[in-house]
Structures are given as C-alpha cells and as structure tokens.
Motif scaffolding. Sequence first.
Motif, PDB file in Angstrom:
ATOM      1  N   ILE A 151     108.467 132.294  47.498  1.00  0.00           N
ATOM      2  CA  ILE A 151     107.305 132.615  48.328  1.00  0.00           C
ATOM      3  C   ILE A 151     107.123 131.587  49.429  1.00  0.00           C
ATOM      4  CG2 ILE A 151     104.802 132.897  48.331  1.00  0.00           C
ATOM      5  CD1 ILE A 151     104.993 133.949  45.508  1.00  0.00           C
ATOM      6  N   SER A 152     107.082 130.317  49.055  1.00  0.00           N
ATOM      7  CA  SER A 152     106.853 129.279  50.067  1.00  0.00           C
ATOM      8  C   SER A 152     107.985 129.211  51.066  1.00  0.00           C
ATOM      9  CB  SER A 152     106.651 127.920  49.390  1.00  0.00           C
ATOM     10  OG  SER A 152     107.763 127.608  48.569  1.00  0.00           O
ATOM     11  N   SER A 153     109.214 129.450  50.608  1.00  0.00           N
ATOM     12  CA  SER A 153     110.348 129.358  51.534  1.00  0.00           C
ATOM     13  C   SER A 153     110.364 130.531  52.508  1.00  0.00           C
ATOM     14  CB  SER A 153     111.661 129.314  50.749  1.00  0.00           C
ATOM     15  OG  SER A 153     111.817 130.470  49.953  1.00  0.00           O
ATOM     16  N   LEU A 154     109.782 131.671  52.118  1.00  0.00           N
ATOM     17  CA  LEU A 154     109.727 132.812  53.028  1.00  0.00           C
ATOM     18  C   LEU A 154     108.770 132.573  54.183  1.00  0.00           C
ATOM     19  CD1 LEU A 154     109.766 135.831  50.548  1.00  0.00           C
ATOM     20  CD2 LEU A 154     111.461 135.332  52.311  1.00  0.00           C
ATOM     21  N   SER A 181     116.113 131.642  52.236  1.00  0.00           N
ATOM     22  CA  SER A 181     115.372 132.747  51.638  1.00  0.00           C
ATOM     23  C   SER A 181     115.277 133.937  52.576  1.00  0.00           C
ATOM     24  CB  SER A 181     113.974 132.275  51.232  1.00  0.00           C
ATOM     25  OG  SER A 181     114.062 131.291  50.239  1.00  0.00           O
ATOM     26  N   ASN A 182     115.062 133.668  53.863  1.00  0.00           N
ATOM     27  CA  ASN A 182     114.975 134.768  54.823  1.00  0.00           C
ATOM     28  C   ASN A 182     116.304 135.507  54.939  1.00  0.00           C
ATOM     29  OD1 ASN A 182     112.278 135.003  56.146  1.00  0.00           O
ATOM     30  ND2 ASN A 182     112.611 132.819  56.456  1.00  0.00           N
ATOM     31  N   ASN A 183     117.386 134.812  54.720  1.00  0.00           N
ATOM     32  CA  ASN A 183     118.707 135.436  54.803  1.00  0.00           C
ATOM     33  C   ASN A 183     119.146 136.060  53.486  1.00  0.00           C
ATOM     34  OD1 ASN A 183     119.073 134.827  57.501  1.00  0.00           O
ATOM     35  ND2 ASN A 183     119.915 132.803  57.071  1.00  0.00           N
ATOM     36  N   MET A 184     118.368 135.904  52.453  1.00  0.00           N
ATOM     37  CA  MET A 184     118.715 136.463  51.153  1.00  0.00           C
ATOM     38  C   MET A 184     118.600 137.984  51.195  1.00  0.00           C
ATOM     39  SD  MET A 184     117.094 135.406  47.471  1.00  0.00           S
ATOM     40  CE  MET A 184     117.493 133.689  47.774  1.00  0.00           C
ATOM     41  N   MET A 185     119.585 138.683  50.669  1.00  0.00           N
ATOM     42  CA  MET A 185     119.587 140.128  50.694  1.00  0.00           C
ATOM     43  C   MET A 185     118.628 140.689  49.637  1.00  0.00           C
ATOM     44  SD  MET A 185     121.558 140.881  53.139  1.00  0.00           S
ATOM     45  CE  MET A 185     121.326 139.330  54.012  1.00  0.00           C
ATOM     46  N   LEU A 186     117.973 141.775  49.992  1.00  0.00           N
ATOM     47  CA  LEU A 186     117.015 142.386  49.076  1.00  0.00           C
ATOM     48  C   LEU A 186     117.672 142.774  47.760  1.00  0.00           C
ATOM     49  CD1 LEU A 186     114.288 143.666  48.327  1.00  0.00           C
ATOM     50  CD2 LEU A 186     115.019 145.730  49.529  1.00  0.00           C
ATOM     51  N   GLN A 187     118.862 143.369  47.826  1.00  0.00           N
ATOM     52  CA  GLN A 187     119.505 143.835  46.606  1.00  0.00           C
ATOM     53  C   GLN A 187     119.860 142.689  45.657  1.00  0.00           C
ATOM     54  OE1 GLN A 187     122.894 145.951  48.088  1.00  0.00           O
ATOM     55  NE2 GLN A 187     124.177 144.125  48.210  1.00  0.00           N
ATOM     56  N   ASP A 188     119.894 141.466  46.189  1.00  0.00           N
ATOM     57  CA  ASP A 188     120.226 140.305  45.364  1.00  0.00           C
ATOM     58  C   ASP A 188     119.025 139.755  44.605  1.00  0.00           C
ATOM     59  OD1 ASP A 188     122.868 140.446  46.178  1.00  0.00           O
ATOM     60  OD2 ASP A 188     122.571 139.076  47.860  1.00  0.00           O
ATOM     61  N   VAL A 189     117.814 140.175  44.989  1.00  0.00           N
ATOM     62  CA  VAL A 189     116.633 139.658  44.296  1.00  0.00           C
ATOM     63  C   VAL A 189     115.993 140.704  43.391  1.00  0.00           C
ATOM     64  CG1 VAL A 189     116.139 138.027  46.143  1.00  0.00           C
ATOM     65  CG2 VAL A 189     115.024 140.251  46.167  1.00  0.00           C
ATOM     66  N   LEU A 190     116.419 141.967  43.483  1.00  0.00           N
ATOM     67  CA  LEU A 190     115.871 142.989  42.594  1.00  0.00           C
ATOM     68  C   LEU A 190     116.293 142.702  41.160  1.00  0.00           C
ATOM     69  CD1 LEU A 190     116.460 146.251  44.671  1.00  0.00           C
ATOM     70  CD2 LEU A 190     114.348 144.952  44.411  1.00  0.00           C
ATOM     71  N   ASP A 191     115.469 143.142  40.211  1.00  0.00           N
ATOM     72  CA  ASP A 191     115.705 142.863  38.796  1.00  0.00           C
ATOM     73  C   ASP A 191     117.113 143.310  38.386  1.00  0.00           C
ATOM     74  OD1 ASP A 191     115.628 142.546  36.055  1.00  0.00           O
ATOM     75  OD2 ASP A 191     113.609 143.352  35.843  1.00  0.00           O
ATOM     76  N   PRO A 192     117.995 142.377  38.016  1.00  0.00           N
ATOM     77  CA  PRO A 192     119.380 142.731  37.691  1.00  0.00           C
ATOM     78  C   PRO A 192     119.517 143.514  36.397  1.00  0.00           C
ATOM     79  CG  PRO A 192     118.970 140.419  37.223  1.00  0.00           C
ATOM     80  CD  PRO A 192     117.745 140.933  37.902  1.00  0.00           C
ATOM     81  N   ARG A 193     118.440 143.589  35.609  1.00  0.00           N
ATOM     82  CA  ARG A 193     118.514 144.330  34.344  1.00  0.00           C
ATOM     83  C   ARG A 193     118.470 145.840  34.558  1.00  0.00           C
ATOM     84  NH1 ARG A 193     113.724 140.916  31.574  1.00  0.00           N
ATOM     85  NH2 ARG A 193     112.896 141.374  33.662  1.00  0.00           N
ATOM     86  N   LEU A 194     118.111 146.257  35.778  1.00  0.00           N
ATOM     87  CA  LEU A 194     118.103 147.681  36.120  1.00  0.00           C
ATOM     88  C   LEU A 194     119.204 147.959  37.129  1.00  0.00           C
ATOM     89  CD1 LEU A 194     114.295 148.503  36.614  1.00  0.00           C
ATOM     90  CD2 LEU A 194     115.686 148.870  34.584  1.00  0.00           C
ATOM     91  N   PRO A 195     119.780 149.164  37.099  1.00  0.00           N
ATOM     92  CA  PRO A 195     120.733 149.527  38.157  1.00  0.00           C
ATOM     93  C   PRO A 195     120.004 149.612  39.490  1.00  0.00           C
ATOM     94  CG  PRO A 195     120.190 151.429  36.797  1.00  0.00           C
ATOM     95  CD  PRO A 195     119.591 150.239  36.106  1.00  0.00           C
ATOM     96  N   LEU A 196     120.719 149.405  40.586  1.00  0.00           N
ATOM     97  CA  LEU A 196     120.089 149.487  41.908  1.00  0.00           C
ATOM     98  C   LEU A 196     119.452 150.843  42.097  1.00  0.00           C
ATOM     99  CD1 LEU A 196     122.697 147.680  44.186  1.00  0.00           C
ATOM    100  CD2 LEU A 196     120.447 146.854  43.494  1.00  0.00           C
ATOM    101  N   SER A 220     122.762 144.811  54.896  1.00  0.00           N
ATOM    102  CA  SER A 220     122.194 143.975  55.951  1.00  0.00           C
ATOM    103  C   SER A 220     120.694 143.755  55.798  1.00  0.00           C
ATOM    104  CB  SER A 220     122.473 144.614  57.318  1.00  0.00           C
ATOM    105  OG  SER A 220     121.905 145.910  57.371  1.00  0.00           O
ATOM    106  N   ILE A 221     120.028 144.471  54.875  1.00  0.00           N
ATOM    107  CA  ILE A 221     118.578 144.305  54.746  1.00  0.00           C
ATOM    108  C   ILE A 221     118.283 143.006  54.010  1.00  0.00           C
ATOM    109  CG2 ILE A 221     116.473 145.196  53.692  1.00  0.00           C
ATOM    110  CD1 ILE A 221     117.254 147.910  54.323  1.00  0.00           C
ATOM    111  N   SER A 222     117.719 142.058  54.739  1.00  0.00           N
ATOM    112  CA  SER A 222     117.370 140.769  54.154  1.00  0.00           C
ATOM    113  C   SER A 222     115.861 140.675  53.970  1.00  0.00           C
ATOM    114  CB  SER A 222     117.854 139.627  55.055  1.00  0.00           C
ATOM    115  OG  SER A 222     117.135 139.632  56.274  1.00  0.00           O
ATOM    116  N   LEU A 223     115.443 139.700  53.172  1.00  0.00           N
ATOM    117  CA  LEU A 223     114.008 139.485  52.991  1.00  0.00           C
ATOM    118  C   LEU A 223     113.361 139.087  54.300  1.00  0.00           C
ATOM    119  CD1 LEU A 223     113.877 137.603  49.571  1.00  0.00           C
ATOM    120  CD2 LEU A 223     113.742 140.049  50.035  1.00  0.00           C
ATOM    121  N   GLY A 224     114.061 138.332  55.118  1.00  0.00           N
ATOM    122  CA  GLY A 224     113.515 137.929  56.408  1.00  0.00           C
ATOM    123  C   GLY A 224     113.233 139.125  57.302  1.00  0.00           C
ATOM    124  N   GLN A 225     114.116 140.119  57.259  1.00  0.00           N
ATOM    125  CA  GLN A 225     113.901 141.314  58.076  1.00  0.00           C
ATOM    126  C   GLN A 225     112.716 142.119  57.562  1.00  0.00           C
ATOM    127  OE1 GLN A 225     117.891 142.796  57.616  1.00  0.00           O
ATOM    128  NE2 GLN A 225     118.454 142.241  59.695  1.00  0.00           N
TER     129      GLN A 225
END
Length: 812
Positions: free
Chosen positions: A726-729, A738-753, A803-808
């Motif tokens: 949160i603070s890094s965003l 953090s802004n360059n981190m991809m959304l799919q990389d932070v979603l709960d890995p226990r569920l399929p995308l 290409s969808i990042s948290l920063g975008q």
Amino acid sequence: MHGNHINGSIPQEIGKLRSLVQISLRGNDLSGSIPISVKNLVNLERLYLYENRLSGSIPKEIGMLTSLREIDLHKNNLTNVIPESLGNLRNLALLHLSENNLSGHIPPSLGNLTKLNILWLSRNQLSGSIPSELGELKSLVELSLYANELTGTIPSAISNITYLKKLYLSRNHLTGQLPENICASQSLTELVMFENNFFGDIPRSLKNCSSLQVLLLALNQISGNLSEVFGVYPNLSYIDLSYNKFYGELSTKWGQCYKLTNFLINNNNVSGSLPPELGKAIQLGRIQLSSNQLSGRIPISFGSLTSLLYLDLHNNKFPGNVPPEIGKLSQLQILSLSGNDLSGPIPEQIGECAQLRKLDLSQNVLTGSIPSEIGNLNVLETLDLSQNMLFAFCGYIIQVYNQLEGPLPNISAFQKAPFDALRNNKALCGNVVGLNSCNSSLRNKANKSKTERIIVLIVLPVLATIFLLMISIGIFLIIRPRTRSTDQPGSSTLPENLFAIWSFDGKFAYENIIEATENFHPNHCIGEGGCGSVFRAQLPNGQVFAVKRLHATESGVSGTAKGFENEIRALTEIRHRSIVKLHGYCSHPRHSFLVYEFFEGGSLLHTLSEDEKAMEFEWIKRINAVKDVANALSYMHHNCSPPIVHRDISSKNILLNSDYEAHISDFGTAKLLRPNSSNWSSFAGTYGYAPPELAYTMEVTEKCDVYSFGVVALEVMMGKHPGDLISSLEISSSSSASNNMMLQDVLDPRLPLPVQQELGQVVLVAKLALSCINSNPKLRLSMQEVITQLSAKGLPLKSIPPSISLGQLNGS
C-alpha cells in the motif's frame, strides 16, 4: 489508435510526421509528458490525447500550431499552468483541459480565441479570478470552470457572450452578485453555480429566460421573492435553489414547466401553500421543499405525479391529513413528511406505494392505528413514526411513548418486536408476547355496549375462578422443593424464539445465555477483539447466536462502556442485509454482552487464512462479498441521517455466512457524524486498515471507511493483507517496483486466474480498491461512487493482458 491498451510514452519522433492533420491517441494507458516535437506538426488540426495518464506541463510550443481547431487533453495528470501561448491559436474551436492538476491563473490571452465554441477547464486547481477577457469570446457556446479554486466576482463582460448556452461555475470560491444581464441573449440553457459565495437578489434577466433547461444555484446566499423573480420556463427540467435565502410564496406558474423533473428549494424561507397546479408537471421525479415555512394542505393533485420518486416536505407547517392520493405514486421510493402539523390517521393507501424504501412521518400529531397495508411494503428499509400518537421503528423497533391502538401490521419487523418496544400505548394488540391478541371485539365495535354487558356477566366469574386458582398454584410453588433438572436438556420449555421475550423477562434470557456458554467458558470462544470476546451460544431449542462479552477491568466494565453504548446506538439505528443484526444486549455487574445473529462462515480473515476455505472462496463469491461490504458502507454513509462511520473496517470485522455473503460487524468504535458538531476523536481502528491522515489529524469522515474498504478489497483479491504494498503504491514514480508489479502476480495464487465474466469484475475491484487507498482523502471515491461503478458489468476484458500493472490501475 484510440481506445486500446497502448502504454509507455509518446515518442519524440512523432514530430517527423509533418503531414498529420489529426492525432487521436485517446483512451489508452499512455504516460510521460507530451513531446515538445509536436511543434513541427504545422498541419495539425485536431489533437486528442484525453483519458490517458500523461503528466508534466502542456508544452508552450503547441501555441505555434496555428492550424489547430480542437485540443482535447482532459482526464490526464497534467500539471503547472495553462500556457499563455494558447492564445495564438486563432482557429481553435474546442479547448478541453478538464480533470487534470493544472494550477495558476486562467490566461487572459484566451480571450483572443474568437472562434472558440467550447472552453472546459473544470476539475483542476486553477486560482485567481475569471479574466474579463473571456467576454470577448463571441462564439463561445459552453464555458465550464467548475471545481477549481477561483475567487472574485463573475465579470459583467460574460453577459456579452451572445451565444452562450452552458455556464458551469460551481464548487469554487466566487462571490458577489450574479451579473444582471446573465441571460440577456435569451440563449442560456444551463446555469450551474452551486457551492459558491454568491449573494444578493436573483438577476432580473432570468425571469424571462425561457430557454433555461437547468438552473442550479444551491449552497449560496442568494435571495429574492420567489413569487416575483421567476417566470415560465417551458423547457426547464432541473431547478435547485436549496440552501439560500429565498422567501415569498411558490407561484402557480411552476405547474406550467411541463418538462420539470427535479424541483428543489429546501432550506430557504419560503412560505404560503403548495400550488395545486404543480401536479400538472407530471414528469416530476423529485420534489424537495423541506425546512421552509410552507403551510396549507398538501395538494391532492400530487397524486397525478406518477413518475415521482422522492417527495420531501419535512420541517414545514403542513396541517391536516396525509392525502390518501399519495397511494397513487406507484414509483415513490422516499417519502418524508416529518416535523409538520399533520393529523388524523395514516392513510391505508400508502401501502400501495410498492417501491417505497424510506417512510418518515415522525414529529406530527398522527392518531389511530397503523394500517395493516404497510405490511405490503416489501422493500421498505426505514419507517419512522416517532413522536406521534403512534410508535416508530428505524431498522429495529425502538420504544417510544404513544397512544397506539389496534392490531400490529403483518410485517416481521413488528411481529418480532420485544414487548418493551411496544408498551406504553393505549390498546395495541398483536402476535407478540406481552400484548393482547387481536380478537373480533377489537376489530368490530358495532355492538360495543351489548358486548360489555356480556363481559360483566361472564368474565367476572371466570376471573374470580382464575384468581383463586392462581393463589392455589402460588402456594404450591412456595412449599414445593426447589430442584433444578439438568439431566434432560431437551425438556427445556424455551419458546421457539427466546428473543421475543428478551425485554419481557431479561433475567430469564440472561441465565440462558450464561448456561449456553457455560459461564463464558473458553471452549465456546470463537474470537477475540480489542474490547471483548465472542462466544457461540446454542440454546436447548436449537437456536444459535454469537455473544460478544465485553472485557472486564479492575473497576468492572466501565472502561468499555462507551463502545458498548456505541454499538447499541449504531445497530438500533440502521438496518441493512449486509450489516450484522443485533438481537439483544445485557448490562450486568458481572457480565455485559451483546447478542447477534450467528454466521457459520466466521470472519473474512479466518476464511482467507485457511487454504481449504480460501480455495472454496471463488472469484465470483469474493466479488460479491466486496459488493456486500460496499453496499453496507454506502448505506451507512449516504442513507442514514446522521451518517454513520464505522472506523474499524477490517477483515476480522467482516463475517461470512454459509453462502459467503459478507456482513459488517463490531460497531464499538462507530461514530455518528452529526452536523454542526465536532467530528474529531482519538484514534480508533486497526493498524494496517486505518488511513494515513489519522497520523496527523483525528477528524473522522466517511473517507476513513473508504480507505479501509480499499484495503479489505485488495485483501480479498490478494488472499492476504497487502502490507507494505500500500505505502509503496503511493510513490508516484512509474519506475517503483510496486507500480510495475503485474496484477496477475498479486492475485491470490490459491485460485486459478479469473476468466470470462469474472475477469472484468476482478480487474474493476482492484482498480476501485487502489482508488480508495489514495493517500489524499479528497481524491478517494465516495462509497456511493464505488457502488455505481461496481454495478457495471466490469471492464470488457477476455484475459488479463500481461501489461496491466498496479501502477496503471492506480493511474500513476
């Protein structure tokens, strides 16, 4: 190439395309600054870069492109001043720079743009006064400067703009009087000036401004006699004069505004009666005339307003009956007639308003019984009949003193009421323990005198017999051995619903809770909190409740008394399907506790922390849980009066039922935002969910809950608390990790995308969550805005582009 997902910056090499006539890169994910090399595009006529994430200044070199006819850069992150050089673009017809972070003054040189039709500079941080040079824009049709920091008066030269149709100056700090000839040209259609400091009389030119369609002057200090300063406006659809100093009476001419949909003149000093002719404006959807000095009967002609959704006439002096014609308003959702002098019975026809959500008839002198037809109002959320000769409930039934008689309506909120909530009335009857049943003698009094004679002849002997029998039973109970059977739990004589008699026999209920929890033994504890522990209590009849026992201190429970009172106050003033239901409470020297409905799913925190449960908590269920929390908070912030701020929204205070529907709990720190009172408080909440501004200010606002909601929404999507993410965003640099981190990389890995219909909703929830945790409270969405966006179908995506990042998503 508009409407794609193009990211990165606009290359300097674009300046080599000297033959370009139009550039349209709108609606992408472009960042960085506008390249100075655009100065070489000497043939460019249209420059569309809006709805991106462009930053930096508007290049002054754009002023060299004299062929430009349209510039649209709105909805970016552009900063600094508007270049004076834009005044050189003599062929410019459109200049749209709204929704950026532009500052400084409006350049007077813009007055040179004599071919300009549309000038939109709204939602920036522009300051200073409106330059009189704008009066030279003879071709201007639309001028929008709203939501800035502008000061001073409106220059009289604005009245010289012959073809001006739309003038938006609201939400600034403008003062003075409105220009006398503001509508001298008779072309003005929309005049929007609300939330400023204007004063003085309404301009006389508005009386004959028959072209008007929208007039919004609310939240100023404008005055004038309503019966004299307004005329007939055949095209008027929306008028809002609220919170001003208008006086006089409402003219019958308003009924000739046949296109009128919104008629708002609340919080003024308007007197006289409501003109029956207003009933001819059959397109009216909202009438709000509260807090005035209106008197006379409410016109029965209002029954013709079949499109009406909102009728608010509270805090006036209306006498007489509530007109039964209100029952014809089949679309009505909100009816507020409180604080008047209304008398007589509540008309049964109100039960025909099938869409009614809020009904407030409090603070009148209504008499008689509540019509059973109110039981037909299936979507009713709030009913307030307090301070009448009746009784009231707001979400839950609360005790008030009235003279109610007759049967209770057949609606669960009444039938499940405790006796204490209904006592102190005249002759109330119904299927509630402690009340008499409604027999035929209550419904039919035609043979009253004959019946009374029969009662004397029959009932008195029966009563005497019963009295002697009770004495005999009492003697038997006194002399029999006092034993207590614990061998057969199933033999308990508990009623089907213990809480139907809670206030009727509090000692009985208290003892049963103590017994069900084995005197609050740790084996029954299902959770710990800062002010108490939660226990599971299963009664012998099978009912299961959650019981929160307050922590005791050396001096008893006084240390937590404030939270105890807060929770009771909050949960008896609100009612929502996504807010935990309070069944009862007990204040006792040994144990003070609250009793809620029990949720077998436990807390959101517990569900996310266990892998097996988290894997069952699928994307659609998670999205719906986020919506549940958002709906509850929106209700608390925007549908409760005064608004309620929870102050401790966290995953431990959100409970899930077996279908993973979310419910907000633990209102011990809740605060009612009462107007004209201090909303400053000591810190309350949970670290990691509390907004950053509480580190330097203790002012409680709805935006505190919005921030916490954003954290919880991220937690639901990520499967864990976002922590330092949160603070890094908040770092604006596009190069931050953090802004360059991809959304799919932070979603709960226990569920399929997520796929298909889930995908757009997941991305939308993540985007809204990031908007809600903005470090600047003013830039956070309101919960009402969150609900509006969540109601959409989500972003139209077939898959998550890499290409969808948290920063975008965060717009940085």
